[in-house]
Design an enzyme around this catalytic site. Structure first.
Site, PDB file in Angstrom:
ATOM      1  N   ASP A 189     -11.810  94.592 -62.991  1.00  0.00           N
ATOM      2  CA  ASP A 189     -11.163  95.891 -62.898  1.00  0.00           C
ATOM      3  C   ASP A 189      -9.927  95.818 -62.006  1.00  0.00           C
ATOM      4  O   ASP A 189      -9.984  95.282 -60.892  1.00  0.00           O
ATOM      5  CB  ASP A 189     -12.163  96.906 -62.325  1.00  0.00           C
ATOM      6  CG  ASP A 189     -11.613  98.301 -62.226  1.00  0.00           C
ATOM      7  OD1 ASP A 189     -11.279  98.879 -63.269  1.00  0.00           O
ATOM      8  OD2 ASP A 189     -11.506  98.821 -61.093  1.00  0.00           O
ATOM      9  N   GLU A 234      -8.056  93.083 -66.269  1.00  0.00           N
ATOM     10  CA  GLU A 234      -7.319  94.281 -66.654  1.00  0.00           C
ATOM     11  C   GLU A 234      -5.979  94.255 -65.927  1.00  0.00           C
ATOM     12  O   GLU A 234      -5.927  94.373 -64.709  1.00  0.00           O
ATOM     13  CB  GLU A 234      -8.091  95.545 -66.270  1.00  0.00           C
ATOM     14  CG  GLU A 234      -7.313  96.825 -66.536  1.00  0.00           C
ATOM     15  CD  GLU A 234      -7.911  98.055 -65.859  1.00  0.00           C
ATOM     16  OE1 GLU A 234      -7.718  99.170 -66.380  1.00  0.00           O
ATOM     17  OE2 GLU A 234      -8.554  97.896 -64.806  1.00  0.00           O
TER      18      GLU A 234
END
Length: 581
Positions: free
Chosen positions: A232, A301
């Site tokens: 993330d 990401e």
């Protein structure tokens, strides 16, 4: 290349690898250095919205187990689970209080172990979310860090003194709140830094002890047998040590891709509070750790940056960086066209010279595939259903990996506020802070509709769901599409299972051909196969001359209509054609 089965050999001596029929004495002809993740289709499961088995209106790990046969029917290679760790759920699990514990809302650790075993039994790999940029402010690390300025974890988070007038240390803005990214702490009498929510203080990645501890947390899950991590906000790990102000974005400057233009954060250039160049080196230990666990993958990401294609390419270039990265390449706010796709593909090829690209069109943060590309074509006409069948085929033929978000295989539209989700039911703190200027992310997080007629669409037996299911989603429910061979769900299934048998799509190179609008044409090629892929990205019929390719064998079993007369291919609106050359 057409490979005929050898009728002189017993069927059980023939086997298929990557779509190429081989006999036992040919088994040495396999490609080397081929990893599952290079071409993987990864199905993203937003745990809260997949399937509820407890009646509390929120999905859980047992719900995923209950629907594992559905996941297997899709033909995906892996699943990525959104956070299910212990959390106060102020940001739906992305605010973690213990990275090794399962939150009771989702089950317990034994449920996860069972899920892992069952998924592996189906041949499906499992990725978990590595949320290592920040923690919850209720995490015991932060509780200790804020006590004073000289405790063992005093430097585990990013602290700074106020300016002389008491204001924050600089002009950094939160990506979610539209205001200062610094929160005053009365106990420690300093500001702490947060990029998203005040309840999500940033970990200090300049501190080697922090990195070492995060790797220990990761090792816990790798030892359980997971197949890797989705990382993330990986480009947010490091901040500028000097805490310099971000420069204002010039009026004629390049606008960052994939970011809502109404988000106040875009007033500044993304330069000092994240997207730091030194961040590319600090991720090396993550890759090194995963290399000790066979083919465990790191999927980063890399969004919220000035140019997500360029930056994400840097995150996978080199042996010490990530295996895969996804970006905002296809998050376009303009109608799709062959020219637009060709430009994107050429740019991706340029900036991913060693591979490692993972395509993403929708997910829990960035809306749904069905709502992408403005929802209308260049003539202002809404895309018909067959457009999304064509896009499924296109996405599955692109080089690299693909993240497919739950519900996009059904063609779900993004839920709207207040039409589908009442204003007082907004759960996303991003939406709560900036609605109506920015609606937030709830629109892509509504529960899966499993049954058109069952209460709560068979998502839950509870009285109230954590988010409502839009009525328009019921006609796209799984049971309704299961019964229709021509449904979008069954198109995705057909294409995904077909893809597994195409060597060129799994290990082949990519050759984009020079064609005029609206045709997008490319060839995927490996030693065993040359696959011609032709897409009409308009609502008008088109022709294409096949004679330039010599001999070809059209693929006729994928549900796409076409006509061929004297080597002239005719494709109708949003038509698709495949042929082996």
């Amino acid at each position: 290349m057409i490979i005929q089965k050898n009728t002189d050999t017993k069927w059980w001596k023939n086997f298929i690898i990557d779509g190429y029929i081989q006999t036992l004495d040919e088994s040495k002809n396999q490609p080397l250095n081929h990893h599952w993740w290079q071409h993987a289709v990864i199905y993203q499961i937003y745990v809260s919205s997949f399937k509820d088995t407890t009646g509390n209106g929120m999905g859980d790990l047992d719900g995923i187990i209950a629907k594992m046969d559905y996941i297997a029917s899709l033909g995906v290679d892996a699943i990525w689970l959104s956070p299910f760790f212990e959390s106060p759920l102020e940001d739906m699990g992305y605010d973690i209080t213990d990275m090794r514990k399962v939150d009771p809302a989702f089950g317990e650790i034994e449920d996860f172990k069972r899920l892992l075993e069952i998924a592996h039994g189906f041949g499906i790999k499992v990725l978990v979310d590595g949320v290592w940029n920040h923690t919850s402010d209720q995490h015991h690390w932060f509780v200790e860090s804020r006590k004073n300025r000289d405790n063992p974890k005093a430097d585990w988070y990013v602290w700074a003194d106020a300016k002389e007038d008491g204001s924050p240390p600089n002009n950094w803005l939160s990506a979610f709140m539209g205001e200062s990214a610094w929160q005053w702490d009365e106990v420690r009498q300093q500001y702490y830094f947060y990029n998203f929510l005040p309840s999500q203080p940033e970990l200090n990645w300049h501190n080697r002890d922090v990195i070492a501890e995060l790797l220990r947390q990761a090792e816990f899950w790798l030892n359980l047998g997971i197949d890797g991590f989705r990382l993330d906000a990986v480009n947010f790990y490091l901040h500028d040590k000097e805490l310099r102000d971000n420069p204002m974005r010039p009026d004629d400057g390049i606008f960052p891709d994939g970011v809502d233009p109404d988000n106040p954060m875009v007033d500044h250039m993304f330069q000092y509070n994240f997207c730091r160049p030194e961040n590319l080196e600090v991720i090396n230990p993550i890759r090194e750790l995963c290399e000790h666990y066979g083919d465990a993958v790191t999927l980063g990401e890399v969004t919220l940056c000035e140019d997500s294609i360029v930056l994400s390419g840097q995150y996978v270039t080199g042996e010490n960086r990530l295996h895969l990265a996804y970006n905002s390449a296809l998050l376009m706010d303009e109608p799709i066209s062959a020219t637009l796709m060709r430009h994107t593909l050429e740019k991706v090829q340029t900036h991913f010279p060693e591979g490692g690209h993972c395509w993403m069109v929708g997910n829990h943060d960035y809306g749904r595939l069905r709502s992408r590309w403005t929802g209308v074509n260049a003539e202002g006409q809404p895309y018909p259903d067959k457009f999304y069948h064509a896009i499924a085929a296109l996405l599955l033929c692109l080089p690299g990996a693909l993240c497919l978000y739950q519900g996009d295989e059904l063609g779900l539209e993004e839920a709207q506020i207040p039409k589908d989700i009442p204003k007082d039911r907004i759960e996303d703190p991003f939406g709560q802070a900036l609605y109506p200027m920015v609606p937030g992310r709830d629109g892509s997080r509504t529960p899966m509709p499993w049954s058109e007629t069952a209460p709560n669409a068979d998502f839950s037996d509870g009285d109230e769901l954590w988010l409502p299911i839009p009525k328009k989603h019921l006609r796209q429910a799984v049971d309704r599409q299961n019964a229709d061979p021509t449904s979008l769900l069954n198109t995705w299934r057909r294409l995904l299972h077909w893809r597994k048998r195409q060597s060129a799509l799994k290990i082949g190179d990519f050759n984009l051909l020079d064609t005029e609008e609206p045709l997008l044409v490319f060839i995927r090629r490996c030693h065993y196969q040359r696959l011609l892929c032709v897409f009409n990205l308009s609502h008008n019929p088109v022709k294409y001359d096949l004679s330039i390719h010599g001999e070809y064998v059209a693929k006729t079993d994928l549900g796409f209509d076409f006509e061929i007369e004297e080597d002239t291919l005719r494709l109708k609106s949003y038509g698709v054609f495949f042929a082996d050359l």
